[in-house]
Write a protein that holds these residues in place. Structure first.
Motif, PDB file in Angstrom:
ATOM      1  N   ALA A 226      10.394 -10.928  -4.139  1.00 13.57           N
ATOM      2  CA  ALA A 226       9.357 -11.077  -4.787  1.00 13.57           C
ATOM      3  C   ALA A 226       9.182 -12.556  -5.225  1.00 13.57           C
ATOM      4  CB  ALA A 226       9.254 -10.370  -6.254  1.00 13.57           C
TER       5      ALA A 226
ATOM      6  N   LEU B  88      -2.418   3.655  -4.550  1.00 17.57           N
ATOM      7  CA  LEU B  88      -1.822   2.679  -3.803  1.00 17.57           C
ATOM      8  C   LEU B  88      -0.907   1.588  -4.554  1.00 17.57           C
ATOM      9  CD1 LEU B  88      -4.331   1.892  -1.027  1.00 17.57           C
ATOM     10  CD2 LEU B  88      -1.932   2.086  -0.553  1.00 17.57           C
ATOM     11  N   PHE B  89      -1.653   0.925  -5.381  1.00 15.52           N
ATOM     12  CA  PHE B  89      -1.283   0.012  -6.259  1.00 15.52           C
ATOM     13  C   PHE B  89      -0.023   0.471  -6.930  1.00 15.52           C
ATOM     14  CE2 PHE B  89      -1.173  -2.001 -10.477  1.00 15.52           C
ATOM     15  CZ  PHE B  89      -0.881  -3.345 -10.229  1.00 15.52           C
TER      16      PHE B  89
ATOM     17  N   ARG C 178       8.221  -2.271  -4.798  1.00 13.75           N
ATOM     18  CA  ARG C 178       8.821  -3.411  -5.059  1.00 13.75           C
ATOM     19  C   ARG C 178       9.855  -3.344  -6.029  1.00 13.75           C
ATOM     20  NH1 ARG C 178       6.763  -7.036  -2.182  1.00 13.75           N
ATOM     21  NH2 ARG C 178       8.906  -7.644  -2.148  1.00 13.75           N
TER      22      ARG C 178
ATOM     23  N   TRP D  26      -7.220 -11.410  -9.228  1.00 19.91           N
ATOM     24  CA  TRP D  26      -6.349  -9.957  -9.045  1.00 19.91           C
ATOM     25  C   TRP D  26      -5.464  -9.939  -7.664  1.00 19.91           C
ATOM     26  CZ3 TRP D  26      -4.456  -5.399 -10.859  1.00 19.91           C
ATOM     27  CH2 TRP D  26      -4.369  -4.432  -9.788  1.00 19.91           C
TER      28      TRP D  26
ATOM     29  N   GLY E  44      -7.141   3.823  -4.573  1.00 24.35           N
ATOM     30  CA  GLY E  44      -6.766   2.492  -4.760  1.00 24.35           C
ATOM     31  C   GLY E  44      -5.778   2.413  -5.587  1.00 24.35           C
TER      32      GLY E  44
ATOM     33  N   ILE F 147      -5.868  -2.827  -1.169  1.00 24.53           N
ATOM     34  CA  ILE F 147      -6.164  -1.974  -2.422  1.00 24.53           C
ATOM     35  C   ILE F 147      -7.742  -2.225  -2.902  1.00 24.53           C
ATOM     36  CG2 ILE F 147      -5.584  -1.740  -4.950  1.00 24.53           C
ATOM     37  CD1 ILE F 147      -2.655  -2.446  -4.014  1.00 24.53           C
TER      38      ILE F 147
ATOM     39  N   ILE G 280      -1.527 -20.667  -4.252  1.00 23.85           N
ATOM     40  CA  ILE G 280      -2.035 -19.361  -3.855  1.00 23.85           C
ATOM     41  C   ILE G 280      -3.128 -18.535  -4.982  1.00 23.85           C
ATOM     42  CG2 ILE G 280      -0.970 -17.065  -3.122  1.00 23.85           C
ATOM     43  CD1 ILE G 280       1.513 -18.233  -2.379  1.00 23.85           C
TER      44      ILE G 280
ATOM     45  N   ILE H 158       2.836   0.685  -4.344  1.00 27.83           N
ATOM     46  CA  ILE H 158       3.442  -0.623  -3.986  1.00 27.83           C
ATOM     47  C   ILE H 158       4.206  -1.224  -5.087  1.00 27.83           C
ATOM     48  CG2 ILE H 158       2.830  -2.518  -2.857  1.00 27.83           C
ATOM     49  CD1 ILE H 158       0.477  -1.365  -1.887  1.00 27.83           C
ATOM     50  N   ILE H 159       3.874  -1.097  -6.209  1.00 25.10           N
ATOM     51  CA  ILE H 159       4.708  -1.736  -7.368  1.00 25.10           C
ATOM     52  C   ILE H 159       6.022  -0.869  -7.455  1.00 25.10           C
ATOM     53  CG2 ILE H 159       4.908  -1.789  -9.780  1.00 25.10           C
ATOM     54  CD1 ILE H 159       2.900  -3.881  -8.653  1.00 25.10           C
TER      55      ILE H 159
ATOM     56  N   ARG I 147       9.526 -14.621  -2.819  1.00 27.34           N
ATOM     57  CA  ARG I 147       9.330 -15.115  -1.423  1.00 27.34           C
ATOM     58  C   ARG I 147       8.246 -16.264  -1.520  1.00 27.34           C
ATOM     59  NH1 ARG I 147       5.493 -13.172   2.055  1.00 27.34           N
ATOM     60  NH2 ARG I 147       5.161 -11.588   0.462  1.00 27.34           N
ATOM     61  N   SER I 148       7.227 -15.896  -2.110  1.00 25.54           N
ATOM     62  CA  SER I 148       6.032 -17.059  -2.004  1.00 25.54           C
ATOM     63  C   SER I 148       5.979 -17.606  -3.077  1.00 25.54           C
ATOM     64  CB  SER I 148       4.748 -16.232  -1.672  1.00 25.54           C
ATOM     65  OG  SER I 148       4.702 -15.225  -2.515  1.00 25.54           O
TER      66      SER I 148
ATOM     67  N   LEU J  92      -1.518 -10.092  -7.086  1.00 21.75           N
ATOM     68  CA  LEU J  92      -0.840  -9.185  -6.577  1.00 21.75           C
ATOM     69  C   LEU J  92       0.248 -10.014  -5.449  1.00 21.75           C
ATOM     70  CD1 LEU J  92      -2.896  -6.469  -6.025  1.00 21.75           C
ATOM     71  CD2 LEU J  92      -1.407  -6.481  -7.616  1.00 21.75           C
ATOM     72  N   VAL J  93      -0.738 -11.069  -4.865  1.00 19.68           N
ATOM     73  CA  VAL J  93       0.268 -11.688  -3.972  1.00 19.68           C
ATOM     74  C   VAL J  93       1.166 -12.829  -4.326  1.00 19.68           C
ATOM     75  CG1 VAL J  93      -0.061 -13.210  -1.865  1.00 19.68           C
ATOM     76  CG2 VAL J  93      -1.630 -11.415  -2.229  1.00 19.68           C
ATOM     77  N   SER J  94       0.940 -13.615  -5.233  1.00 14.75           N
ATOM     78  CA  SER J  94       1.890 -14.593  -5.596  1.00 14.75           C
ATOM     79  C   SER J  94       2.690 -14.082  -6.659  1.00 14.75           C
ATOM     80  CB  SER J  94       1.048 -15.830  -6.061  1.00 14.75           C
ATOM     81  OG  SER J  94       0.504 -15.591  -7.516  1.00 14.75           O
ATOM     82  N   VAL J  95       2.407 -13.367  -7.444  1.00 16.57           N
ATOM     83  CA  VAL J  95       3.368 -13.011  -8.647  1.00 16.57           C
ATOM     84  C   VAL J  95       4.213 -11.939  -8.312  1.00 16.57           C
ATOM     85  CG1 VAL J  95       3.431 -12.712 -10.988  1.00 16.57           C
ATOM     86  CG2 VAL J  95       1.818 -14.128 -10.434  1.00 16.57           C
ATOM     87  N   VAL J  96       3.408 -10.810  -7.939  1.00 13.79           N
ATOM     88  CA  VAL J  96       4.074  -9.488  -7.727  1.00 13.79           C
ATOM     89  C   VAL J  96       4.926  -9.594  -6.403  1.00 13.79           C
ATOM     90  CG1 VAL J  96       3.668  -7.118  -7.447  1.00 13.79           C
ATOM     91  CG2 VAL J  96       2.426  -8.149  -9.017  1.00 13.79           C
TER      92      VAL J  96
ATOM     93  N   PRO K 140      -0.046  -9.873   1.798  1.00 13.73           N
ATOM     94  CA  PRO K 140      -1.268  -9.949   1.467  1.00 13.73           C
ATOM     95  C   PRO K 140      -2.378  -8.821   2.006  1.00 13.73           C
ATOM     96  CG  PRO K 140      -0.253 -11.853   2.265  1.00 13.73           C
ATOM     97  CD  PRO K 140       0.518 -10.932   2.333  1.00 13.73           C
TER      98      PRO K 140
END
Lengths: 342, 320
Positions: free
Chosen positions: B317, B301-302, B309, A115, B298, A133, A217, B305-306, B319-320, A119-123, A127
């Motif tokens: 998005a 928050l999720f 984005r 999860w 929680g 969350i 990731i 943040i979505i 980026r990584s 959140l970090v790599s796809v969304v 981090p």
């Protein structure tokens, strides 16, 4: 040798151990009691094992330029799931039940890591926030699983995980050794470690170079979840209970601290598993030392704060330059001083 | 057409109204001015902390030390009052301690280029540890001024009341809005959050702004600590554990971008109220346990943040 990345962590650890030796000469003594080894050094390894395991997982995440704040919550959740399953079983001592509980809670831990990774790599969240969350919600989930109570179990096989001993040593030390060996082999004997350092340095460039950064990731966060899960099992089996509120509290901070002390930069890009191991041992030794010399354990937080600051300052390039500049100006010859004053 | 920048704050306000409406239809006695006032009374300290945190997050940083600074403030106040110091000395002193603490962290962050996250983490440990150095037990406050501040009710028309803490909190929110939008410090904070490099090249006072932001956050935390002391009438090292997360959550739910540069104090105000409404609904429901609060926060928050984005464009998005 001073330039070696493990030099300073090792010096600190050695200094701590030396201090302990001077303070109480029987610090290094290890005795055999009931067929098991006992001693302060064994205790440090034993009580430090959850921290070492979490810190190893955290190292990989930090190497990728990320961070995982949710490990403490994952510790609480896995402990709660395992204890709940064992308590609800008909025979708490049955191996099959315990293995199933362990398997299920580890799977849950990996899922939580997945999860975070998604959140970090796809969304594409930062981090800190993505894992924040789960850190906030995770405590609630742990409480929900445990129904707000402290679950106690009386299961010999489960207790063995955190409190048993094998070949005269605590069993948890073997778990640490296994995890450390697997991570080292995976990152240093395959290209995975190189990929991680590359992604940590420059994610975009790595992606353009053909590294599947998303997958790497994801893997790293899943592994960090797995590590937190293992640590959660050790912690809860050691005391044969699960406390959704307090299990694993502050572990994320200790783990990050261990990683940073070990010389892994928070900016990502390079990492040292041995350094993390030493860093975690430093923290555990520090805690033991503070308890031993009779300083109130509450001071631990102040000491930790100072350690974090000093370590970060040493790592900071601008701080080193400032110190170096001051050092040089102090070393001008005496004649020069006379001349300027004249 | 609505400006994109205002979408998060509109969502926050609508969400608050929706939750309040749902509560009003579901429970008898929910829809009253006093319930709304209680939201403010019970969250006055969170509101003050969140205002300081908004500035930090808008500037692109983060401050994890706020909860510990609150605890330290309650502890210092309680122990000094116990030794017979008068409140009019104690309160300015604890505010000064908070400001100096924040200033120190800001200076380390600026001069040594260490990530705010790790510096304020150390600050968090330090402040919490200093509490225990003072005492590991609860210190009860029985000072006349403090009990008066805690018990005084300010009557409003319609038979409802608020506490003095609420007035302080609302004043801080108003001051925060003024500072953010009508002073050079506020404008510099937004510029810094947008791009520190550009702010520097434009000749803005990056150094003083950055340090002052953390000083302001420290000041807000200690002021929140004073209000928290009024609320609890005791000093304890375990007070306000996890408050930093509540404050960050309130700021994010209020529509402030975590990457910095975008955000409003007004949004934060509603972010705090939303958290308060969740707690109120859970207490009205009666059967739900308090840990649901954490899960709901929680999830919110999720969601936010979505939303951020989606609004800030999906290019980054990748980026990584």
């Amino acid at each position: 040798m001073v330039k070696h990345h493990l030099f300073w962590p090792t010096v600190v650890l050695a200094a701590l151990l030396l201090f302990n030796f001077v303070y109480s000469p029987d610090f290094f003594s290890i005795i055999v009691r009931n067929g098991n080894l006992y001693g302060s050094l064994i205790d440090i390894l034993n009580f430090g094992s959850p921290l070492i395991i979490i810190a190893l997982g955290m190292t990989l995440v930090i190497a990728l330029g990320g961070i995982d704040l949710s490990v403490g919550s994952v510790v609480a959740i896995t402990g709660a799931i395992a204890c709940l399953m064992i308590r609800n079983g008909s025979d708490q001592g049955a191996w099959s039940l315990v293995l199933m509980a362990i398997g299920l809670s580890i799977a849950a831990a990996i899922l939580l890591g997945l999860w975070n990774g998604l959140l970090v790599s796809v969304v594409g969240m930062q981090p800190i926030i993505a894992t924040l969350i789960l850190m906030v919600a995770g405590r609630g989930i742990a409480q929900l699983v445990a129904d707000g109570q402290i679950i106690t179990v009386s299961s010999k096989p489960y207790n063995y995980l955190g409190a048993g001993s094998l070949a005269m040593l605590p069993f948890s030390i073997f778990i640490v050794a296994a995890v450390f060996l697997i991570v080292s082999l995976l990152t240093r004997r395959t290209a995975l470690g190189l990929y991680m350092e590359s992604i940590g340095c420059k994610p975009t460039a790595s992606r353009l170079a053909g590294i599947r950064s998303r997958a790497v990731i994801l893997l790293a966060y899943m592994f960090c979840g797995l590590c937190a899960g293992i640590a959660g099992l050790i912690l809860s089996s050691n005391v044969s209970s699960a406390d959704g509120n307090n299990a694993g509290l502050w572990y994320e901070l200790d783990a990050i601290l261990a990683v940073v002390i070990g010389g892994t930069s928070l900016n990502g890009g390079r990492f040292s598993l041995t350094g993390t191991l030493i860093g975690a041992l430093i923290i555990q030794t520090l805690t033991t030392t503070i308890y031993m010399i009779g300083v109130p354990p509450e001071i631990t937080l102040v000491v930790k704060a100072i350690v974090v600051l000093v370590v970060c300052l040493i790592q900071s390039a601008s701080f080193r330059q400032a110190i170096a500049a001051r050092w040089r100006t102090r070393h001008y010859p005496a004649e020069q001083e006379v001349k300027t004053h004249a | 057409m609505l400006n994109r920048r205002f979408i998060p704050i509109v969502v926050t306000v609508s969400l608050f109204l929706l939750m309040f409406a749902v509560g009003s239809f579901r429970y008898t006695g929910f829809f009253s001015l006093q319930v709304f006032n209680n939201l403010l009374i019970d969250n006055a300290f969170l509101l003050i902390v969140a205002v300081g945190m908004t500035f930090v997050i808008v500037s692109g940083g983060i401050d994890l030390s706020v909860g510990s600074v609150i605890a330290l403030t309650t502890m210092v106040s309680a122990s000094l009052l116990q030794q017979g110091w008068p409140p009019y000395v104690v309160i300015p002193l604890v505010l000064l301690i908070g400001a100096v603490f924040g200033w120190g962290m800001g200076a380390i962050i600026y001069y040594f280029k260490i990530q705010p996250f790790i510096v304020t983490l150390a600050g968090m440990f330090l402040a919490r540890g200093l509490c225990y150095v003072i005492s590991i037990n609860t210190i009860i406050i029985d000072d006349a001024f403090y009990t008066k501040m805690a018990q005084t009710k300010v009557n409003l028309p319609g038979g409802t009341f608020i506490s003095i803490s609420v007035i302080i909190a609302l004043a801080v929110v108003a001051a925060g809005m003024y500072i953010a939008h009508y002073t050079s410090f506020g404008r510099n904070t937004y510029a810094l959050g947008g791009s520190e490099q550009s702010a520097l090249l434009m000749g803005l006072a990056v150094k003083s702004t950055k340090i002052n932001i953390y000083m302001f956050s420290g000041l807000c935390s200690s002021l929140a600590g004073v209000v928290f002391t009024f609320y609890m009438l005791s000093g304890y090292g375990l007070h306000a554990i996890g408050m930093e997360l509540d404050a960050i959550a309130a700021v994010v739910i209020g529509g402030t971008l975590l990457t910095g540069g975008v955000g409003y104090i007004a949004g934060t105000f509603f972010g705090v109220l939303i958290q308060g409404v969740i707690q109120t609904i859970i207490s009205f429901e009666g059967t739900l346990s308090s840990w649901w609060t954490k899960i709901v926060i929680g999830m919110l928050l999720f969601m936010f943040i979505i939303l951020q984005r989606l609004l800030s464009g999906s290019r980054s998005a990748l980026r990584s």
